[in-house]
Scaffold this motif. Structure first.
Motif, short mmCIF file in Angstrom:
data_model
loop_
_atom_site.label_atom_id
_atom_site.label_comp_id
_atom_site.label_asym_id
_atom_site.label_seq_id
_atom_site.Cartn_x
_atom_site.Cartn_y
_atom_site.Cartn_z
N PHE A 29 0.79 -1.23 -0.12
CA PHE A 29 0.13 -0.05 -0.03
C PHE A 29 1.06 1.09 -0.03
CE2 PHE A 29 -3.06 -3.22 1.96
CZ PHE A 29 -3.81 -2.97 1.22
N ALA A 30 2.10 1.35 0.70
CA ALA A 30 2.94 2.29 0.70
C ALA A 30 3.71 2.62 -0.68
CB ALA A 30 4.09 2.24 1.86
N LEU A 31 3.93 1.45 -1.39
CA LEU A 31 4.33 1.59 -2.69
C LEU A 31 3.20 2.21 -3.69
CD1 LEU A 31 6.60 1.04 -4.82
CD2 LEU A 31 5.58 -1.20 -5.04
N LYS A 32 2.04 1.64 -3.51
CA LYS A 32 0.99 2.22 -4.41
C LYS A 32 0.69 3.24 -3.99
CE LYS A 32 -2.06 -1.05 -5.51
NZ LYS A 32 -3.06 -2.05 -5.29
N GLY A 33 0.98 3.91 -2.95
CA GLY A 33 0.51 5.28 -2.56
C GLY A 33 1.37 6.47 -2.63
N GLY A 34 2.71 5.89 -3.22
CA GLY A 34 3.84 6.97 -3.31
C GLY A 34 4.58 7.20 -2.34
N ASN A 35 4.30 6.58 -1.08
CA ASN A 35 5.36 6.85 -0.07
C ASN A 35 6.76 6.41 -0.03
OD1 ASN A 35 3.28 8.14 1.52
ND2 ASN A 35 2.38 6.17 2.21
N ILE A 36 6.64 5.32 -0.94
CA ILE A 36 8.11 4.69 -1.45
C ILE A 36 7.97 4.54 -2.83
CG2 ILE A 36 8.61 3.54 0.86
CD1 ILE A 36 7.73 1.09 -0.13
N GLN A 53 -0.91 -6.47 -8.34
CA GLN A 53 -0.65 -5.24 -7.67
C GLN A 53 0.31 -4.45 -8.19
OE1 GLN A 53 -1.94 -5.44 -3.45
NE2 GLN A 53 -1.66 -7.40 -3.81
N ILE A 54 1.67 -4.93 -8.32
CA ILE A 54 2.74 -4.30 -8.68
C ILE A 54 3.62 -5.00 -9.74
CG2 ILE A 54 3.11 -3.17 -6.38
CD1 ILE A 54 5.18 -5.46 -5.51
N ASN A 55 4.57 -4.42 -10.30
CA ASN A 55 5.67 -5.09 -11.21
C ASN A 55 6.73 -5.49 -10.35
OD1 ASN A 55 4.21 -5.07 -13.75
ND2 ASN A 55 4.78 -2.98 -13.93
N PHE A 56 7.62 -6.34 -10.98
CA PHE A 56 8.83 -6.81 -10.48
C PHE A 56 9.93 -6.72 -11.33
CE2 PHE A 56 5.73 -9.17 -7.60
CZ PHE A 56 6.34 -8.95 -6.31
N VAL A 90 8.17 -2.89 -7.73
CA VAL A 90 7.97 -1.29 -8.40
C VAL A 90 6.53 -1.13 -8.79
CG1 VAL A 90 8.76 0.18 -10.38
CG2 VAL A 90 10.55 -1.68 -9.36
N ARG A 91 6.19 -0.04 -8.81
CA ARG A 91 4.97 0.50 -9.21
C ARG A 91 4.50 0.09 -10.74
NH1 ARG A 91 5.57 4.59 -5.76
NH2 ARG A 91 6.89 5.94 -7.13
N LYS A 92 3.19 -0.19 -10.90
CA LYS A 92 2.89 -0.53 -12.20
C LYS A 92 3.14 0.39 -13.30
CE LYS A 92 0.36 -4.49 -11.96
NZ LYS A 92 0.47 -5.83 -12.73
N GLY A 93 2.91 1.80 -12.98
CA GLY A 93 3.21 2.98 -13.94
C GLY A 93 4.85 3.24 -14.08
N ASP A 94 5.57 2.82 -13.27
CA ASP A 94 6.82 3.09 -13.41
C ASP A 94 7.84 2.29 -14.52
OD1 ASP A 94 6.23 5.53 -12.01
OD2 ASP A 94 7.11 4.25 -9.91
N LYS A 95 7.12 2.10 -15.72
CA LYS A 95 8.02 1.13 -16.61
C LYS A 95 9.30 1.66 -16.94
CE LYS A 95 7.17 -1.34 -20.94
NZ LYS A 95 8.75 -1.30 -21.33
#
Length: 261
Positions: free
Chosen positions: A82-89, A105-108, A222-227
């Protein structure tokens, strides 16, 4: 007419710039690593309060090659996605197991370490296999892959109880105190902690069973959008493997090169 053409040109340039804009992580010039700072040897605080570890060294080296700064931010593990998706990290780099649910939920990044969910007992205990855990109390870290692995296993319904802790160290200390019968934990973490503690006390305390709750691989979340950031990170990690830097870091923390090729 000239004004119209100027407006069209400005709009076109604006759209073009948006279309080719970099990820926010790259634009701000640094990435923030979220971690459980008790997760030795992946990422933890040393005697002086500095955050150190295998993953910490990897992240610092990767950041250097990506021309980015890196910051480490201790984060409650149960809420780290949740912290990753919310932009805190910006990344989760702390022995994060790649699972189908997390992939939604996220990319790897590409996997870099293999691991298993090991069963740790006291050396004096007569538990010999996973089946011997029936009617026993086991401990594990809340929100960890051990939590998921045990809940998914058929033996789950036959356990007496599951105690969930904020950290693996708390669980292992409770095991030593006799309050639980076994701990399910990442083998890499377990063997590092056991070797260090038994060397310090000069006696055999724990035992790792041959049975386990499943094998897995670690990746950086890593967040989904940060390709673009993800591609850059994978490139840096590939280069580190090829030139032997990752192997050198692995030998520093584990005594041998255990990194996936």
């Amino acid at each position: 007419m000239k004004k119209i053409l100027l407006v069209v040109l400005v709009l076109f340039l604006g759209i073009s710039t948006l279309g080719f804009s970099k990820d926010k992580v790259i634009t701000k010039g640094k990435f923030v690593v979220g971690l459980d700072d008790t997760f030795a040897p992946m990422g933890f605080k040393d005697e002086k309060g500095n955050i150190v570890g295998f993953d910490i060294d990897l992240a610092k080296e990767a950041a250097k090659r990506m021309n980015l700064n890196v910051e480490f931010k201790p984060t409650e593990w149960s809420g780290i996605i949740f912290a990753l998706k919310g932009g805190n990290i910006d990344v989760i780099w702390n022995g994060l197991t790649i699972t189908a649910n997390r992939k939604k939920q996220i990319n790897f990044t590409k996997p870099y370490l293999a691991n298993r969910q090991s069963i740790v007992i006291l050396n004096k205990n007569n538990i010999k296999s996973k089946q011997d855990l029936k009617n026993k109390i086991i401990g594990l870290q809340l929100g960890s892959s051990a939590d998921t692995a045990v809940m998914s296993d058929s033996i789950y319904k036959n356990l007496k109880n599951i105690k969930k802790y904020d950290s693996n160290i708390e669980a292992l200390l409770d095991l030593e105190a006799g309050r639980i019968d076994a701990v399910v934990v990442d083998e890499i973490v377990a063997r590092y902690y056991i070797a260090k503690k038994e060397k310090r006390e000069n006696k055999k305390i724990y035992k790792v069973l041959n049975d386990d709750f499943g094998r897995e691989e670690y990746g950086v979340g890593v967040r989904k959008g940060d390709k673009e950031f993800l591609d850059l990170l994978n490139k840096a990690l590939d280069e580190m493997k090829k030139d032997g830097t990752t192997a050198k870091i692995s030998k520093k923390w584990f005594g041998e090169d255990i990194v996936l090729k």
